[in-house]
Motif scaffolding. Structure first.
Motif, PDB file in Angstrom:
ATOM      1  N   ALA A  54      -9.140  10.399   4.309  1.00  0.00           N
ATOM      2  CA  ALA A  54      -9.887   9.218   4.732  1.00  0.00           C
ATOM      3  C   ALA A  54      -9.239   7.945   4.205  1.00  0.00           C
ATOM      4  N   GLN A  55      -8.761   7.974   2.969  1.00  0.00           N
ATOM      5  CA  GLN A  55      -8.105   6.793   2.398  1.00  0.00           C
ATOM      6  C   GLN A  55      -6.799   6.486   3.131  1.00  0.00           C
ATOM      7  N   ALA A  56      -6.039   7.523   3.463  1.00  0.00           N
ATOM      8  CA  ALA A  56      -4.773   7.326   4.165  1.00  0.00           C
ATOM      9  C   ALA A  56      -5.005   6.731   5.550  1.00  0.00           C
ATOM     10  N   LEU A 116      -3.160   9.839  -1.488  1.00  0.00           N
ATOM     11  CA  LEU A 116      -4.480   9.419  -1.018  1.00  0.00           C
ATOM     12  C   LEU A 116      -5.202  10.570  -0.323  1.00  0.00           C
ATOM     13  N   THR A 117      -6.513  10.491  -0.300  1.00  0.00           N
ATOM     14  CA  THR A 117      -7.283  11.446   0.508  1.00  0.00           C
ATOM     15  C   THR A 117      -7.024  11.151   1.991  1.00  0.00           C
ATOM     16  N   ASP A 151      -5.886  -0.355   8.539  1.00  0.00           N
ATOM     17  CA  ASP A 151      -5.866  -1.731   8.043  1.00  0.00           C
ATOM     18  C   ASP A 151      -4.513  -2.386   8.315  1.00  0.00           C
ATOM     19  N   ALA A 170       0.804  -1.222   0.000  1.00  0.00           N
ATOM     20  CA  ALA A 170       0.000   0.000   0.000  1.00  0.00           C
ATOM     21  C   ALA A 170       0.837   1.273   0.000  1.00  0.00           C
ATOM     22  N   SER A 174      -7.589   5.013   6.533  1.00  0.00           N
ATOM     23  CA  SER A 174      -8.085   3.646   6.377  1.00  0.00           C
ATOM     24  C   SER A 174      -6.950   2.686   6.069  1.00  0.00           C
ATOM     25  N   THR A 175      -6.032   3.090   5.226  1.00  0.00           N
ATOM     26  CA  THR A 175      -4.882   2.247   4.874  1.00  0.00           C
ATOM     27  C   THR A 175      -4.008   1.989   6.098  1.00  0.00           C
TER      28      THR A 175
END
Length: 294
Positions: free
Chosen positions: A22-24, A19-20, A30, A12, A26-27
């Motif tokens: 929120a995406q960052a 990334l946005t 995870d 990743a 979330s990554t």
């Protein structure tokens, strides 16, 4: 896993900077959750480490911690909590942290490479035969931690090695190797993230199991806590009331008779004198459940 697995590229990582928010997040989350799954595979080693630590502490020995950088901070967090949570005296759980107190305000990398610092810290901790040392290093190759482990072993101590790389030097020399196979980090090489998360979780599990086996936990309550602030004084009273089945006022009165000690206060609340409660706990090896069924 290779010797450089904690320095490898995470799948990743590519494009992570774009990334946005929120995406960052979330990554990263995870990756943290994935790192935690590595702890379950280490259960057999953690059970063995807990059993050895219980034997050492019962015999009057020390359960020491050693580490540098992020791994050392995980060790610090666990060691400092044991007195308040389980009533284990701080001199029984010494910490060897590369750079000492100064490094807690400003982490510097050079101290983890200094073998002389490790030797001084080991001597000051008074580690010897009959002790156990929990040594933490994400790579399993940190010089400070390896020196502590080797020289503590030479003094007759049991070494529990926590590392996130299979086949690493720390795991090879440990009497009880604890592999936390967390792999690469999203921010490459930043082992304060997944690797440290797994280390902290593993230490949480280990020290909690030690507390249980020493008799310091009953029905999930901290029955050997040291009530040294208002929150813990309140918690102690609630524990005594809940386990003994008496009112809050009676629980507080029992605690007053035992100097704030929770285990004997529970027995006093059940009708024993402080002397009888002390004797019952001595006979049960400090285990409240056995004392309650006498």
């Amino acid at each position: 896993m290779t010797a450089q697995s904690t320095e490898a590229r995470h799948p990743a990582s590519a494009g992570f900077h774009a990334l946005t928010d929120a995406q960052a997040l979330s990554t990263l989350l995870d990756a943290q959750m994935s790192a935690l799954t590595a702890v379950r595979a280490a259960f057999p080693a953690l059970e063995q480490a807990a059993a050895r630590s219980v034997d050492v502490l019962r015999a009057g020995g020390k359960m020491a911690y050693a580490g540098a950088g992020s791994s050392g901070l995980m060790a610090l967090a666990d060691s400092l909590e044991l007195a308040g949570t389980f009533g284990i005296a701080p001199d029984r759980t010494p910490l060897m942290f590369a750079g000492g107190a100064a490094a807690l305000l400003h982490l510097t990398g050079a101290v983890e490479d200094d073998p002389d610092l490790a030797r001084v810290d080991l001597a000051q901790a008074g580690i010897g035969a009959g002790d156990v040392v929990l040594c933490l290093s994400a790579s399993g190759t940190t010089p400070y931690t390896l020196v502590v482990a080797r020289e503590a072993a030479a003094r007759g101590a049991t070494i529990v090695g926590f590392a996130n790389v299979a086949g690493s030097a720390l795991l090879d020399l440990a009497d009880i190797p604890v592999l936390l196979d967390t792999g690469a980090e999203v921010v490459s090489g930043s082992t304060r993230m997944g690797a440290a998360t797994a280390q902290k979780a593993a230490l949480n599990l280990l020290s909690a199991l030690v507390g249980v086996r020493l008799g310091h936990v009953h029905d999930g309550y901290m029955v050997n806590l040291i009530a040294d602030n208002a929150k813990l004084v309140d918690r102690a009273a609630r524990i005594v009331a809940d386990i003994s089945g008496v009112s809050r006022a009676m629980a507080e009165a029992a605690l007053a008779q035992t100097g704030g000690a929770v285990k004997p206060a529970i027995l006093v609340a059940r009708g024993q004198s402080p002397a009888e409660a002390k004797a019952a706990l001595a006979e049960s090896g400090g285990h409240l459940s056995a004392a309650l069924t006498r």
